[in-house]
Every structure is written in structure tokens, then in C-alpha cells.
Design a protein around this motif. Structure first.
Motif, PDB file in Angstrom:
ATOM      1  N   PHE A   5      30.739  60.124  21.492  1.00 49.75           N
ATOM      2  CA  PHE A   5      31.015  59.357  22.938  1.00 49.75           C
ATOM      3  C   PHE A   5      29.770  58.767  23.397  1.00 49.75           C
ATOM      4  N   THR A   6      28.611  59.420  23.471  1.00 52.98           N
ATOM      5  CA  THR A   6      27.606  59.080  23.930  1.00 52.98           C
ATOM      6  C   THR A   6      26.949  57.774  23.163  1.00 52.98           C
ATOM      7  N   SER A   7      26.995  57.655  21.989  1.00 49.19           N
ATOM      8  CA  SER A   7      26.542  56.239  21.025  1.00 49.19           C
ATOM      9  C   SER A   7      27.906  55.430  21.461  1.00 49.19           C
ATOM     10  N   LEU A   8      29.124  55.674  21.438  1.00 48.56           N
ATOM     11  CA  LEU A   8      30.041  54.650  21.514  1.00 48.56           C
ATOM     12  C   LEU A   8      30.015  54.088  23.138  1.00 48.56           C
ATOM     13  N   PHE A   9      29.634  54.781  24.136  1.00 51.50           N
ATOM     14  CA  PHE A   9      29.318  54.249  25.378  1.00 51.50           C
ATOM     15  C   PHE A   9      27.889  53.487  25.337  1.00 51.50           C
ATOM     16  N   LEU A  10      27.020  53.972  24.777  1.00 52.65           N
ATOM     17  CA  LEU A  10      25.790  53.341  24.711  1.00 52.65           C
ATOM     18  C   LEU A  10      25.677  51.817  24.001  1.00 52.65           C
ATOM     19  N   CYS A  11      26.534  51.959  22.934  1.00 50.71           N
ATOM     20  CA  CYS A  11      26.631  50.666  22.224  1.00 50.71           C
ATOM     21  C   CYS A  11      27.518  49.444  23.109  1.00 50.71           C
ATOM     22  N   LEU A 101      36.384  44.423  21.916  1.00 50.74           N
ATOM     23  CA  LEU A 101      36.284  45.318  22.848  1.00 50.74           C
ATOM     24  C   LEU A 101      37.724  46.140  22.342  1.00 50.74           C
ATOM     25  N   LEU A 102      38.764  45.577  22.249  1.00 47.93           N
ATOM     26  CA  LEU A 102      40.031  46.432  22.007  1.00 47.93           C
ATOM     27  C   LEU A 102      39.786  47.155  20.669  1.00 47.93           C
ATOM     28  N   GLY A 103      39.085  46.916  19.558  1.00 45.04           N
ATOM     29  CA  GLY A 103      38.896  47.686  18.445  1.00 45.04           C
ATOM     30  C   GLY A 103      37.699  48.673  19.002  1.00 45.04           C
ATOM     31  N   LEU A 104      36.782  48.560  19.369  1.00 40.34           N
ATOM     32  CA  LEU A 104      35.890  49.458  20.058  1.00 40.34           C
ATOM     33  C   LEU A 104      36.441  50.383  20.852  1.00 40.34           C
ATOM     34  N   VAL A 105      37.077  50.262  21.688  1.00 44.92           N
ATOM     35  CA  VAL A 105      37.624  51.244  22.857  1.00 44.92           C
ATOM     36  C   VAL A 105      38.819  51.802  22.341  1.00 44.92           C
ATOM     37  N   LEU A 106      39.891  51.229  21.567  1.00 42.96           N
ATOM     38  CA  LEU A 106      41.078  51.789  21.525  1.00 42.96           C
ATOM     39  C   LEU A 106      41.192  52.087  19.777  1.00 42.96           C
ATOM     40  N   PHE A 107      40.252  51.779  19.031  1.00 41.40           N
ATOM     41  CA  PHE A 107      40.500  52.110  17.474  1.00 41.40           C
ATOM     42  C   PHE A 107      41.511  51.383  16.916  1.00 41.40           C
ATOM     43  N   LEU A 108      42.368  52.042  16.261  1.00 42.35           N
ATOM     44  CA  LEU A 108      43.639  51.353  15.650  1.00 42.35           C
ATOM     45  C   LEU A 108      44.660  51.092  16.559  1.00 42.35           C
ATOM     46  N   ILE A 109      44.541  51.548  17.683  1.00 42.37           N
ATOM     47  CA  ILE A 109      45.729  51.432  18.696  1.00 42.37           C
ATOM     48  C   ILE A 109      45.333  49.901  19.378  1.00 42.37           C
TER      49      ILE A 109
END
Length: 143
Positions: A5-11, A101-109
Motif C-alpha cells: 500500500f505504501t508503494s501503491l500510494f507513492l505511485c 486510475l480505476l485499474g490502479l485503485v480498484l484493480f479488477l473491480i
């Protein structure tokens, strides 16, 4: 999981920070001599854009362009040439960022939401798949 989650929010933060740079970049002032010293006869059409170099455009408008403006002209030339080669394909819009952004934040959803909400816009769906792939790669790297 914390590293993920740290790397995800950093990106995500870096992605959003680069888009908001335009808000803080310096816009020319109204009394700037470069902004007001434009040749009134300097009207450029699409044919001028395709056939003239950046130096010729600078000579026609009467002042030197910044590197951002030069880069913008070159990008516009490439888009015009691409549109001329493939007139049946519409020019891509900024909607890929929404899907990303949809793919990054919510993945497959997010991909599913892109398919449902933006069924007619293939750029959003493509961006959602790219975002989901980035999340998957980041997850595999962190593990």
C-alpha cells in the motif's frame, strides 16, 4: 501488505503530482513583451504546421518559443500526421487516465466498472487494464 500500500500510494501520488504541475507553472503575464509582441499577420493553419519547421514558425510569429511550446508543436505535428495516415481512427483523448486510475485503485473491480460505465470508450477500458497490470506487477515485486 504495508509495503504494497505504501508503494501503491507513492505511485498514485507521483502520478497526480505530475498532472497538477500545470497549476503551479509560470504563465506569461499580461505585460510580458513575449506574450504581447506577436505579429498580427502570424496566422498559422494546419498546412503551415505540417510544412514549416519550428524555426520558421518562430520567424513568422516574431519571437522565440520556449522548449515546452516547441515540444507541443512537435507533438501536434505527430498527431496531425497520424490522423492523416489513419483518418478512420479518432484521436485519443485524456480518458485513458480515468481508466488507469480505476485499474490502479480498484484493480479488477475497476476494470469491471470501466466495462460497464464506459462501454463505448475503448481508451478507458484499455487504461483500466493497464492500471490493473501495474498493480499486479507491483504486488508481485513487493512479494
Amino acid at each position: 501488505m504495508k509495503k504494497f500500500f505504501t508503494s501503491l500510494f507513492l505511485c498514485l501520488g507521483l502520478l497526480l503530482a505530475t498532472n497538477s504541475y500545470a497549476m503551479f507553472s509560470k504563465a506569461p503575464a499580461a505585460n510580458d513583451p513575449v506574450a504581447t509582441n506577436v505579429n498580427p499577420e502570424a496566422k498559422l493553419g494546419i498546412d503551415d504546421l505540417k510544412n514549416m519547421t519550428v524555426k520558421e514558425i518562430e520567424a513568422k510569429i516574431g519571437h522565440e518559443l520556449t522548449w515546452k511550446q516547441k515540444l507541443g508543436i512537435k507533438m501536434l505535428k505527430n498527431k496531425a500526421a497520424k490522423a492523416e495516415r489513419h483518418p478512420e481512427k479518432p484521436a485519443a483523448s485524456g480518458s485513458t487516465l480515468i481508466g488507469l486510475l480505476l485499474g490502479l485503485v480498484l484493480f479488477l473491480i475497476g476494470v469491471l466498472i470501466a466495462y460497464i460505465a464506459f462501454a463505448d470508450d475503448r481508451n478507458v477500458i484499455k487504461g483500466a487494464w493497464i492500471g490493473a497490470a501495474v498493480v499486479l506487477v507491483l504486488y508481485l515485486v513487493v512479494l
